[in-house]
Design a protein around this motif. Structure first.
Motif, PDB file in Angstrom:
ATOM      1  N   LEU A  48      35.840  67.533  40.025  1.00  0.00           N
ATOM      2  CA  LEU A  48      36.119  68.835  39.413  1.00  0.00           C
ATOM      3  C   LEU A  48      37.351  69.428  40.098  1.00  0.00           C
ATOM      4  CD1 LEU A  48      34.807  70.891  37.421  1.00  0.00           C
ATOM      5  CD2 LEU A  48      33.768  71.934  39.406  1.00  0.00           C
ATOM      6  N   ASN A  49      38.277  69.941  39.312  1.00  0.00           N
ATOM      7  CA  ASN A  49      39.481  70.527  39.894  1.00  0.00           C
ATOM      8  C   ASN A  49      39.179  71.954  40.356  1.00  0.00           C
ATOM      9  OD1 ASN A  49      42.022  71.075  40.693  1.00  0.00           O
ATOM     10  ND2 ASN A  49      42.917  71.121  38.652  1.00  0.00           N
ATOM     11  N   LEU A  50      39.017  72.134  41.651  1.00  0.00           N
ATOM     12  CA  LEU A  50      38.632  73.438  42.201  1.00  0.00           C
ATOM     13  C   LEU A  50      39.828  74.324  42.544  1.00  0.00           C
ATOM     14  CD1 LEU A  50      35.761  72.270  44.550  1.00  0.00           C
ATOM     15  CD2 LEU A  50      35.502  73.561  42.463  1.00  0.00           C
ATOM     16  N   ALA A  51      41.024  73.797  42.394  1.00  0.00           N
ATOM     17  CA  ALA A  51      42.222  74.556  42.801  1.00  0.00           C
ATOM     18  C   ALA A  51      42.369  75.903  42.071  1.00  0.00           C
ATOM     19  CB  ALA A  51      43.460  73.698  42.615  1.00  0.00           C
ATOM     20  N   PRO A  52      42.185  75.988  40.727  1.00  0.00           N
ATOM     21  CA  PRO A  52      42.307  77.305  40.063  1.00  0.00           C
ATOM     22  C   PRO A  52      41.252  78.302  40.529  1.00  0.00           C
ATOM     23  CG  PRO A  52      42.251  75.527  38.456  1.00  0.00           C
ATOM     24  CD  PRO A  52      41.927  74.923  39.768  1.00  0.00           C
ATOM     25  N   MET A  53      40.043  77.792  40.753  1.00  0.00           N
ATOM     26  CA  MET A  53      38.953  78.662  41.217  1.00  0.00           C
ATOM     27  C   MET A  53      39.291  79.214  42.609  1.00  0.00           C
ATOM     28  SD  MET A  53      35.004  77.651  41.545  1.00  0.00           S
ATOM     29  CE  MET A  53      33.825  78.820  42.115  1.00  0.00           C
ATOM     30  N   LEU A  54      39.830  78.352  43.430  1.00  0.00           N
ATOM     31  CA  LEU A  54      40.234  78.756  44.775  1.00  0.00           C
ATOM     32  C   LEU A  54      41.344  79.808  44.705  1.00  0.00           C
ATOM     33  CD1 LEU A  54      39.411  77.885  47.616  1.00  0.00           C
ATOM     34  CD2 LEU A  54      41.363  76.374  47.649  1.00  0.00           C
ATOM     35  N   ASP A  55      42.268  79.627  43.767  1.00  0.00           N
ATOM     36  CA  ASP A  55      43.364  80.594  43.582  1.00  0.00           C
ATOM     37  C   ASP A  55      42.800  81.978  43.260  1.00  0.00           C
ATOM     38  OD1 ASP A  55      45.180  78.654  44.008  1.00  0.00           O
ATOM     39  OD2 ASP A  55      45.780  78.392  41.911  1.00  0.00           O
ATOM     40  N   ILE A  56      41.818  82.017  42.335  1.00  0.00           N
ATOM     41  CA  ILE A  56      41.221  83.302  41.935  1.00  0.00           C
ATOM     42  C   ILE A  56      40.541  83.962  43.130  1.00  0.00           C
ATOM     43  CG2 ILE A  56      39.452  84.386  40.473  1.00  0.00           C
ATOM     44  CD1 ILE A  56      40.025  82.084  38.449  1.00  0.00           C
ATOM     45  N   VAL A  79      38.551  70.395  49.025  1.00  0.00           N
ATOM     46  CA  VAL A  79      38.481  71.861  49.041  1.00  0.00           C
ATOM     47  C   VAL A  79      37.064  72.387  48.781  1.00  0.00           C
ATOM     48  CG1 VAL A  79      40.890  72.338  48.465  1.00  0.00           C
ATOM     49  CG2 VAL A  79      39.248  71.946  46.642  1.00  0.00           C
ATOM     50  N   THR A  80      36.125  71.497  48.533  1.00  0.00           N
ATOM     51  CA  THR A  80      34.759  71.927  48.182  1.00  0.00           C
ATOM     52  C   THR A  80      34.164  72.836  49.263  1.00  0.00           C
ATOM     53  OG1 THR A  80      34.594  69.743  47.257  1.00  0.00           O
ATOM     54  CG2 THR A  80      32.598  71.057  47.241  1.00  0.00           C
ATOM     55  N   SER A  81      34.265  72.437  50.513  1.00  0.00           N
ATOM     56  CA  SER A  81      33.673  73.241  51.591  1.00  0.00           C
ATOM     57  C   SER A  81      34.399  74.580  51.730  1.00  0.00           C
ATOM     58  CB  SER A  81      33.709  72.468  52.904  1.00  0.00           C
ATOM     59  OG  SER A  81      34.998  71.923  53.083  1.00  0.00           O
ATOM     60  N   MET A  82      35.710  74.582  51.467  1.00  0.00           N
ATOM     61  CA  MET A  82      36.491  75.823  51.539  1.00  0.00           C
ATOM     62  C   MET A  82      36.064  76.793  50.429  1.00  0.00           C
ATOM     63  SD  MET A  82      40.561  76.008  51.708  1.00  0.00           S
ATOM     64  CE  MET A  82      41.457  77.458  52.122  1.00  0.00           C
ATOM     65  N   VAL A  83      35.836  76.235  49.238  1.00  0.00           N
ATOM     66  CA  VAL A  83      35.365  77.056  48.114  1.00  0.00           C
ATOM     67  C   VAL A  83      33.994  77.633  48.439  1.00  0.00           C
ATOM     68  CG1 VAL A  83      34.623  76.994  45.704  1.00  0.00           C
ATOM     69  CG2 VAL A  83      36.747  75.897  46.366  1.00  0.00           C
ATOM     70  N   ASP A  84      33.120  76.834  49.028  1.00  0.00           N
ATOM     71  CA  ASP A  84      31.788  77.308  49.443  1.00  0.00           C
ATOM     72  C   ASP A  84      31.925  78.524  50.360  1.00  0.00           C
ATOM     73  OD1 ASP A  84      30.734  75.269  48.038  1.00  0.00           O
ATOM     74  OD2 ASP A  84      30.145  74.050  49.757  1.00  0.00           O
ATOM     75  N   MET A  85      32.808  78.371  51.338  1.00  0.00           N
ATOM     76  CA  MET A  85      33.015  79.437  52.324  1.00  0.00           C
ATOM     77  C   MET A  85      33.529  80.707  51.647  1.00  0.00           C
ATOM     78  SD  MET A  85      35.554  79.120  55.506  1.00  0.00           S
ATOM     79  CE  MET A  85      36.948  79.709  54.599  1.00  0.00           C
ATOM     80  N   PHE A  86      34.470  80.550  50.760  1.00  0.00           N
ATOM     81  CA  PHE A  86      35.053  81.703  50.074  1.00  0.00           C
ATOM     82  C   PHE A  86      34.038  82.384  49.160  1.00  0.00           C
ATOM     83  CE2 PHE A  86      39.492  80.342  51.071  1.00  0.00           C
ATOM     84  CZ  PHE A  86      39.925  81.558  51.535  1.00  0.00           C
ATOM     85  N   VAL A  87      33.191  81.616  48.531  1.00  0.00           N
ATOM     86  CA  VAL A  87      32.177  82.200  47.640  1.00  0.00           C
ATOM     87  C   VAL A  87      31.204  83.058  48.450  1.00  0.00           C
ATOM     88  CG1 VAL A  87      30.202  81.650  46.166  1.00  0.00           C
ATOM     89  CG2 VAL A  87      32.385  80.526  45.775  1.00  0.00           C
ATOM     90  N   ILE A  88      30.814  82.561  49.617  1.00  0.00           N
ATOM     91  CA  ILE A  88      29.912  83.331  50.491  1.00  0.00           C
ATOM     92  C   ILE A  88      30.601  84.640  50.905  1.00  0.00           C
ATOM     93  CG2 ILE A  88      28.761  83.362  52.753  1.00  0.00           C
ATOM     94  CD1 ILE A  88      28.413  80.269  52.350  1.00  0.00           C
ATOM     95  N   LEU A  89      31.866  84.542  51.285  1.00  0.00           N
ATOM     96  CA  LEU A  89      32.642  85.711  51.690  1.00  0.00           C
ATOM     97  C   LEU A  89      32.779  86.713  50.532  1.00  0.00           C
ATOM     98  CD1 LEU A  89      34.334  86.749  54.116  1.00  0.00           C
ATOM     99  CD2 LEU A  89      36.315  85.662  53.076  1.00  0.00           C
ATOM    100  N   LEU A  90      32.991  86.181  49.350  1.00  0.00           N
ATOM    101  CA  LEU A  90      33.158  87.007  48.150  1.00  0.00           C
ATOM    102  C   LEU A  90      31.879  87.789  47.845  1.00  0.00           C
ATOM    103  CD1 LEU A  90      35.384  87.405  45.970  1.00  0.00           C
ATOM    104  CD2 LEU A  90      34.135  85.795  44.572  1.00  0.00           C
TER     105      LEU A  90
END
Lengths: 180, 171
Positions: free
Chosen positions: A16-24, B22-33
């Motif tokens: 899954l391309n998570l880059a746009p989600m990360l940008d938001i 970036v999966t773990s980074m997204v996890d971290m950001f979601v918790i922070l959000l």
């Protein structure tokens, strides 16, 4: 031509391309960080009595109204003074050890409210050595009942029907600011 | 010979572009959000507690309004962040007290009267603005009522009779 088993497995697994989600999220986080309130400050209303003329006029209008005064002392504790039809009586709540008995005050406030459901105002007269945090704690005990406690019931003026509320004496006024 | 060996090594090596996990980074950001959204304040007025004082805690949930801010610490009294009076450990200097009325703080009154005058002038020229005599009192939790009584009495004399005490929400 038949597809091999290996190629079918490759089709089923994809990234899954998570880059746009990360940008938001990266855009939202700084905005929220700027507007976030880590310490939530609220206010307690404490209207000071208006000019003497106004106070006298209001007192004249409410001649039969029950008046409840609450004196706070670090030496003797709390003392309710109830003025009703020209008569006054005192209810004392002694200190709990060296501290003010907040639980006792709350219980007595609820008892008074049951007796006088139409009274919403208490005049607070703290002694000069009482610190602000104890004054605020006193006001909290007098003002409302907790979420787990039984609610206060009074009759609605317009409909006459009983209304439930968590407010006991919401109108707490400093009575001795004018030097009384 | 050596050159051919190096070419073989370069071909075998993984390509220069690679994907960061970036999966773990997204996890971290979601918790922070989620945490930030939970503590996001919708109140239009933000009061920032001063580091010079500790506010009392209360169960009150009423949001502050945009009115005059009066701050009383152990060292000084401020009106809208402007120091107007010095205090010594929460005790008023006698030079600031009126000789005929010990509850009346002259210096504070002068500043509050000026503020009230400004507000009244604005209210007289702008119908949408009304001077309602409201003031938010931020005071240190350990200050005695003796001092607060003087501050409230003086503010009442200047026309600010609706005092709102700023507290830290217990909720």
């Amino acid at each position: 031509m038949r597809r091999s088993f290996g190629s079918r497995v490759d089709d089923a697994t994809f990234e899954l391309n998570l880059a746009p989600m990360l940008d938001i999220i990266v855009s939202i986080v700084p905005m929220l960080l700027m507007s976030v309130a880590f310490v939530h400050i609220t206010v307690v209303d404490t209207p000071v009595p208006q000019a003497v003329e106004k106070a006298m006029a209001a007192a004249d209008e409410k001649k039969d109204q029950v008046q409840i005064l609450l004196a706070v002392s670090k030496e003797t504790g709390y003392r309710f003074t109830i003025s009703e039809k020209g008569e006054t009586r005192d209810i004392n709540i002694a200190l709990k050890g060296k501290d003010l008995d907040l639980d006792g005050l709350h219980a007595e406030s609820v008892n008074l409210k049951k007796k006088y459901p139409d009274v919403f105002k208490v005049e607070l007269n703290p002694a000069e050595n009482v610190p602000l945090n104890e004054i605020v704690a006193t006001m909290d005990q007098v003002r409302t009942v907790g979420p787990k406690e039984a609610k206060v019931v009074f009759n609605d003026v317009d409909t006459g029907k009983p209304v439930e509320t968590n407010l006991v004496f919401p109108d707490v006024v400093f009575g001795n600011v004018n030097g009384g | 010979m050596a050159r051919r060996g190096f070419k073989k090594y370069m071909d075998k090596r993984s390509p220069a572009t690679f994907k960061i996990q970036v999966t773990s980074m997204v996890d971290m950001f979601v918790i922070l959000l989620v945490f930030l959204l939970k503590s996001y304040s919708t109140s239009p007025v933000q009061l920032t507690p001063s580091d010079k004082m500790t506010l009392p805690a209360s169960t009150s949930t009423k949001d502050p309004v945009d009115v005059l801010k009066l701050m009383v610490s152990k060292d000084a009294i401020y009106v809208e962040d402007k120091k107007v009076m010095d205090l010594k450990g929460g005790i008023v200097d006698m030079k600031d007290v009126d000789a005929n009325d010990t509850q009346f703080l002259r210096t504070l009154y002068t500043e509050l009267d000026q503020q009230a005058g400004k507000s009244r002038t604005i209210a007289s020229k702008n119908e949408e603005v009304e001077f309602d005599g409201k003031v938010i009192l931020q005071a240190d939790r350990s200050l005695p009522y003796e001092l607060l009584k003087k501050v409230m009495y003086t503010s009442m004399m200047a026309g600010y009779s609706d005092v709102k005490i700023a507290v830290l929400s217990k909720d």
